[in-house]
Write an enzyme that holds these catalytic residues in place. Structure first.
Site, PDB file in Angstrom:
ATOM      1  N   PHE A   1       1.293  -1.264  -0.086  1.00 32.11           N
ATOM      2  CA  PHE A   1       0.205  -0.017   0.073  1.00 32.11           C
ATOM      3  C   PHE A   1       1.166   1.690  -0.143  1.00 32.11           C
TER       4      PHE A   1
ATOM      5  N   ALA B   1       8.362  -9.567  -1.976  1.00 29.94           N
ATOM      6  CA  ALA B   1       8.739 -10.656  -2.012  1.00 29.94           C
ATOM      7  C   ALA B   1       6.619 -10.864  -2.486  1.00 29.94           C
TER       8      ALA B   1
ATOM      9  N   ASP C   1      13.070 -12.048  -1.291  1.00 29.29           N
ATOM     10  CA  ASP C   1      12.514 -11.177  -0.145  1.00 29.29           C
ATOM     11  C   ASP C   1      13.522 -11.194   1.424  1.00 29.29           C
TER      12      ASP C   1
ATOM     13  N   THR D   1      10.366 -11.064   9.530  1.00 29.72           N
ATOM     14  CA  THR D   1      10.404 -10.254   8.199  1.00 29.72           C
ATOM     15  C   THR D   1      10.505  -8.878   8.783  1.00 29.72           C
TER      16      THR D   1
ATOM     17  N   ASP E   1       3.754   4.636  14.837  1.00 28.38           N
ATOM     18  CA  ASP E   1       3.423   4.758  16.292  1.00 28.38           C
ATOM     19  C   ASP E   1       2.867   3.548  17.056  1.00 28.38           C
ATOM     20  N   GLU E   2       2.772   2.195  16.525  1.00 25.13           N
ATOM     21  CA  GLU E   2       1.976   1.925  17.590  1.00 25.13           C
ATOM     22  C   GLU E   2       3.469   1.026  18.473  1.00 25.13           C
TER      23      GLU E   2
ATOM     24  N   TYR F   1       2.716  -7.383  16.103  1.00 23.10           N
ATOM     25  CA  TYR F   1       3.134  -6.703  14.999  1.00 23.10           C
ATOM     26  C   TYR F   1       3.443  -5.485  15.794  1.00 23.10           C
TER      27      TYR F   1
ATOM     28  N   SER G   1       7.150  -6.233  16.198  1.00 21.27           N
ATOM     29  CA  SER G   1       8.419  -6.470  15.927  1.00 21.27           C
ATOM     30  C   SER G   1       8.841  -5.522  15.178  1.00 21.27           C
TER      31      SER G   1
ATOM     32  N   VAL H   1     -17.370  -4.025  14.114  1.00 25.88           N
ATOM     33  CA  VAL H   1     -16.472  -2.782  14.610  1.00 25.88           C
ATOM     34  C   VAL H   1     -16.034  -3.706  15.753  1.00 25.88           C
TER      35      VAL H   1
ATOM     36  N   ARG I   1      -7.418   6.439  16.269  1.00 28.11           N
ATOM     37  CA  ARG I   1      -6.572   6.717  15.026  1.00 28.11           C
ATOM     38  C   ARG I   1      -6.225   7.507  14.679  1.00 28.11           C
TER      39      ARG I   1
ATOM     40  N   ASN J   1     -13.242   5.413  16.021  1.00 25.20           N
ATOM     41  CA  ASN J   1     -13.718   4.164  14.104  1.00 25.20           C
ATOM     42  C   ASN J   1     -14.882   4.391  13.993  1.00 25.20           C
TER      43      ASN J   1
HETATM   44  P1  NAD Z   1       1.363  -3.260   3.568  1.00 22.63           P
HETATM   45  O1  NAD Z   1       1.120  -5.015   4.246  1.00 22.63           O
HETATM   46  O2  NAD Z   1       0.587  -3.068   2.492  1.00 22.63           O
HETATM   47  O3  NAD Z   1       2.371  -3.779   2.318  1.00 22.63           O
HETATM   48  C1  NAD Z   1       4.137  -4.644   2.630  1.00 22.63           C
HETATM   49  C2  NAD Z   1       4.709  -4.718   1.274  1.00 22.63           C
HETATM   50  O4  NAD Z   1       5.649  -5.519   2.079  1.00 22.63           O
HETATM   51  C3  NAD Z   1       3.993  -6.126   0.693  1.00 22.63           C
HETATM   52  O5  NAD Z   1       4.163  -5.781  -0.573  1.00 22.63           O
HETATM   53  C4  NAD Z   1       4.913  -7.681   1.117  1.00 22.63           C
HETATM   54  O6  NAD Z   1       4.691  -8.445  -0.385  1.00 22.63           O
HETATM   55  C5  NAD Z   1       6.676  -6.843   1.260  1.00 22.63           C
HETATM   56  N1  NAD Z   1       7.039  -7.762   2.183  1.00 22.63           N
HETATM   57  C6  NAD Z   1       6.266  -8.755   3.203  1.00 22.63           C
HETATM   58  N2  NAD Z   1       7.331  -9.278   3.855  1.00 22.63           N
HETATM   59  C7  NAD Z   1       8.376  -9.729   2.435  1.00 22.63           C
HETATM   60  C8  NAD Z   1       9.812 -10.138   2.819  1.00 22.63           C
HETATM   61  N3  NAD Z   1      10.176 -10.943   3.493  1.00 22.63           N
HETATM   62  N4  NAD Z   1      10.192  -9.169   1.899  1.00 22.63           N
HETATM   63  C9  NAD Z   1      10.115  -8.432   0.945  1.00 22.63           C
HETATM   64  N5  NAD Z   1       9.389  -7.529   0.525  1.00 22.63           N
HETATM   65  C10 NAD Z   1       8.093  -7.973   1.411  1.00 22.63           C
HETATM   66  O7  NAD Z   1       2.105  -2.087   4.249  1.00 22.63           O
HETATM   67  P2  NAD Z   1       2.187  -1.253   4.145  1.00 22.63           P
HETATM   68  O8  NAD Z   1       0.782  -0.890   5.176  1.00 22.63           O
HETATM   69  O9  NAD Z   1       2.166  -0.539   3.211  1.00 22.63           O
HETATM   70  O10 NAD Z   1       3.579  -0.576   5.724  1.00 22.63           O
HETATM   71  C11 NAD Z   1       4.244  -0.129   4.537  1.00 22.63           C
HETATM   72  C12 NAD Z   1       5.238  -0.442   6.017  1.00 22.63           C
HETATM   73  O11 NAD Z   1       4.453   1.315   6.980  1.00 22.63           O
HETATM   74  C13 NAD Z   1       5.176  -1.020   6.656  1.00 22.63           C
HETATM   75  O12 NAD Z   1       6.226  -1.526   7.673  1.00 22.63           O
HETATM   76  C14 NAD Z   1       4.788  -1.007   7.898  1.00 22.63           C
HETATM   77  O13 NAD Z   1       4.863  -1.654   9.881  1.00 22.63           O
HETATM   78  C15 NAD Z   1       4.799   0.656   8.019  1.00 22.63           C
HETATM   79  N6  NAD Z   1       3.111   1.623   8.427  1.00 22.63           N
HETATM   80  C16 NAD Z   1       2.030   1.544   8.277  1.00 22.63           C
HETATM   81  C17 NAD Z   1       0.943   1.497   8.649  1.00 22.63           C
HETATM   82  C18 NAD Z   1      -0.318   2.282   7.857  1.00 22.63           C
HETATM   83  O14 NAD Z   1      -1.277   2.659   8.025  1.00 22.63           O
HETATM   84  N7  NAD Z   1      -0.490   1.334   6.335  1.00 22.63           N
HETATM   85  C19 NAD Z   1       1.401   2.754   9.593  1.00 22.63           C
HETATM   86  C20 NAD Z   1       2.870   3.109   9.978  1.00 22.63           C
HETATM   87  C21 NAD Z   1       2.991   2.552  10.195  1.00 22.63           C
HETATM   88  O1  DAU Z   2      -1.246   3.628  13.714  1.00 22.48           O
HETATM   89  C1  DAU Z   2      -0.214   2.527  12.955  1.00 22.48           C
HETATM   90  C2  DAU Z   2      -0.944   1.735  12.500  1.00 22.48           C
HETATM   91  O2  DAU Z   2      -2.202   1.931  11.319  1.00 22.48           O
HETATM   92  C3  DAU Z   2      -0.245   0.761  11.439  1.00 22.48           C
HETATM   93  O3  DAU Z   2       1.820   0.486  11.830  1.00 22.48           O
HETATM   94  C4  DAU Z   2      -0.344  -0.510  10.704  1.00 22.48           C
HETATM   95  O4  DAU Z   2       0.144  -1.485   9.940  1.00 22.48           O
HETATM   96  C5  DAU Z   2      -1.132  -0.765   9.864  1.00 22.48           C
HETATM   97  O5  DAU Z   2      -2.176  -1.663  10.241  1.00 22.48           O
HETATM   98  C6  DAU Z   2      -2.743   0.137  11.297  1.00 22.48           C
HETATM   99  O6  DAU Z   2      -2.605  -0.756  12.500  1.00 22.48           O
HETATM  100  P1  DAU Z   2      -4.601  -0.675  13.154  1.00 22.48           P
HETATM  101  O7  DAU Z   2      -4.481  -1.475  14.115  1.00 22.48           O
HETATM  102  O8  DAU Z   2      -4.793   0.694  14.443  1.00 22.48           O
HETATM  103  O9  DAU Z   2      -5.020  -0.363  11.446  1.00 22.48           O
HETATM  104  P2  DAU Z   2      -6.928  -1.540  11.275  1.00 22.48           P
HETATM  105  O10 DAU Z   2      -7.403  -0.535  10.202  1.00 22.48           O
HETATM  106  O11 DAU Z   2      -6.602  -3.119  11.005  1.00 22.48           O
HETATM  107  O12 DAU Z   2      -7.598  -0.954  11.998  1.00 22.48           O
HETATM  108  C7  DAU Z   2      -8.177   0.502  12.616  1.00 22.48           C
HETATM  109  C8  DAU Z   2      -8.942   0.378  13.860  1.00 22.48           C
HETATM  110  O13 DAU Z   2      -9.955  -0.008  13.503  1.00 22.48           O
HETATM  111  C9  DAU Z   2      -9.080  -0.766  15.140  1.00 22.48           C
HETATM  112  O14 DAU Z   2      -8.739  -0.229  16.021  1.00 22.48           O
HETATM  113  C10 DAU Z   2      -9.262  -1.598  14.676  1.00 22.48           C
HETATM  114  C11 DAU Z   2     -10.496  -1.635  14.606  1.00 22.48           C
HETATM  115  N1  DAU Z   2     -11.552  -2.709  13.207  1.00 22.48           N
HETATM  116  C12 DAU Z   2     -10.482  -3.059  12.451  1.00 22.48           C
HETATM  117  C13 DAU Z   2     -10.666  -3.696  11.743  1.00 22.48           C
HETATM  118  C14 DAU Z   2     -10.383  -4.842  10.592  1.00 22.48           C
HETATM  119  C15 DAU Z   2     -12.110  -2.604  13.863  1.00 22.48           C
HETATM  120  O15 DAU Z   2     -12.923  -2.501  14.220  1.00 22.48           O
HETATM  121  N2  DAU Z   2     -12.642  -4.071  12.587  1.00 22.48           N
HETATM  122  C16 DAU Z   2     -12.553  -4.129  11.924  1.00 22.48           C
HETATM  123  O16 DAU Z   2     -12.493  -5.015  10.492  1.00 22.48           O
END
Ligand code: NAD
Ligand code: DAU
Length: 347
Positions: free
Chosen positions: A12, A34, A59, A100, A140-141, A164, A167, A220, A228, A263
């Site tokens: 993403f 990967a 990978d 990972t 921020d988590e 998560y 890690s 929910v 968030r 949420n």
């Molecule tokens: P995502 O899950 O959409 O994408 C992760 C990507 O990493 C995928 O394309 C996957 O194929 C690749 N990947 C997974 N394991 C791998 C490996 N071993 N080697 C190579 N590629 C690998 O994640 P995202 O939401 O785009 O998040 C990207 C980064 O940002 C992550 O590090 C996540 O912790 C961080 N982050 C995400 C959010 C969020 O809200 N989405 C917020 C804060 C931080």
């Molecule tokens: O804060 C940054 C993080 O945000 C990133 O580091 C993570 O990679 C990313 O996945 C995200 O984590 P959250 O757990 O906050 O995101 P998620 O979209 O899974 O959930 C957002 C909130 O909504 C959380 O409080 C859980 C709740 N939720 C989520 C899902 C999928 C629901 O209530 N119902 C749902 O079906």
């Protein structure tokens, strides 16, 4: 010209970032991914003809392959997005998160250290303009959970609650250690919840849009009052850009949207936008160890690097809903197979 290794660039945020960089700079990008369930080359199909862009399937834990990439493409910059990113999955299957997110990051750091021939003591002399940079995309988590009051600054102690976030916090510590011990020029960014195009529909916003659109129930967790801070992915990409080019070596920067929402508010807003009834909402069992509230203090990046979020949530969520409506084909592709199996197990 820089040769940037972007890991996880088919996910993403990574795919949004690859596009953002190629639109704004004349750099080469090597996208190492990967292609797990979360990685999708559809996200980047417009770039197939761009000579500045190369995709490599692999990978980040594969040391020999990463070493060869550094040599072949003279990598001078790493932006590490690659990770297992979904908290719920880390509860059912933690191991891959640790290998990972921690070992994968350490492998990249190790190869960068060897390739860039850094020595202890170098850390005070290096600038991005003249040298190298390893930028770790964190979250921020890692700071844990807030009550009604309070805000995360870069000085907030790390207190992760899920496999998560544990890690990601561990990876941050390893990045810090490679800076302190080996002089690796690093930055860590910690951002809040991203939303926008190409987010895999296991995460709250795309899941709710997709389910609402198909009149499916909307799970929910708990009372839905968890908070968030939402950040548009394009603002996040601009924030990473600022840190990449202007961030002081060794520093951590928080990136947040100044946009706290419960949420349930988000779910109702999406329903309203799509003219769907609130009867679709189903309160389900809460996520174990569910963090109650996240909030980010942006002061450091705004005052020191001049970045600030440009999207209002109203604009961003409207555009995002429209994007998912316009990209049903993309949704259908990524929601086939593995994703459906996973959710049929959960609900
Ligand atoms: P995502 O899950 O959409 O994408 C992760 C990507 O990493 C995928 O394309 C996957 O194929 C690749 N990947 C997974 N394991 C791998 C490996 N071993 N080697 C190579 N590629 C690998 O994640 P995202 O939401 O785009 O998040 C990207 C980064 O940002 C992550 O590090 C996540 O912790 C961080 N982050 C995400 C959010 C969020 O809200 N989405 C917020 C804060 C931080
Ligand atoms: O804060 C940054 C993080 O945000 C990133 O580091 C993570 O990679 C990313 O996945 C995200 O984590 P959250 O757990 O906050 O995101 P998620 O979209 O899974 O959930 C957002 C909130 O909504 C959380 O409080 C859980 C709740 N939720 C989520 C899902 C999928 C629901 O209530 N119902 C749902 O079906």
């Amino acid at each position: 010209m820089k040769n940037i290794l972007v890991t996880g660039g088919a996910g993403f945020i990574g795919s949004n970032f690859v596009k953002y960089i190629l639109e704004n700079y004349n750099y080469y990008i090597i996208n190492l991914d990967a292609l797990t369930y979360a990685g999708n080359l559809e996200n980047l199909k417009d770039l197939e003809e761009d000579f500045r862009y190369t995709f490599v399937k692999g990978d980040i834990r594969d040391r020999e392959m990463v070493r060869q990439l550094f040599s072949k493409y003279s990598i001078d910059t790493v932006v590490n997005f690659a990770a297992e990113s979904h908290v719920d999955r880390s509860i059912t299957d933690p191991e891959v998160f640790l290998t990972t997110n921690i070992i994968g990051t350490q492998t990249l750091l190790d190869v960068a250290k060897d390739h860039w021939k850094l020595k202890p003591g170098d850390k005070y002399n290096r600038e991005f303009k003249t040298g190298f940079k390893f930028l770790q995309v964190s979250t921020d988590e890692v700071y844990g959970s807030l009550g009604k009051e309070g805000i995360f600054t870069e000085k907030t102690p790390l207190s992760p609650n899920s496999p998560y976030s544990a890690s990601k916090a561990s990876a941050d510590m390893v990045v810090r250690a490679y800076h302190e011990t080996f002089g690796l020029p690093v930055n860590i960014t910690r951002c809040s919840n991203n939303y926008g195009p190409y987010q895999f529909p296991e995460k709250l916003i795309p899941l709710i849009i997709n389910n609402s659109n198909h009149n499916k129930s909307l799970p929910v967790y708990g009372d839905g009052l968890q908070i968030r801070d939402w950040l548009h992915v394009k603002d996040h990409c601009r924030g990473i850009d600022s840190v990449l080019h202007k961030g002081a070596i060794g520093e951590v920067y928080n990136i947040g949207g100044n946009n706290e929402k419960a949420n349930i508010e988000i779910v109702k807003l999406i329903l309203e936008n799509l003219h769907k009834p609130e009867t679709l909402i189903t309160f389900v069992e809460d996520r174990p160890g569910h963090d109650r509230r996240y909030a980010i203090d942006n002061t450091k990046i705004t005052t020191q690097l001049g970045w600030c979020p440009s999207y209002t949530f109203e604009q961003g969520i409207g555009e995002t809903i429209q994007w998912y409506l316009d990209n049903e084909e993309w949704l259908a592709k990524v929601t086939s197979g593995e994703y459906l199996n996973y959710y049929s197990k959960m609900y």
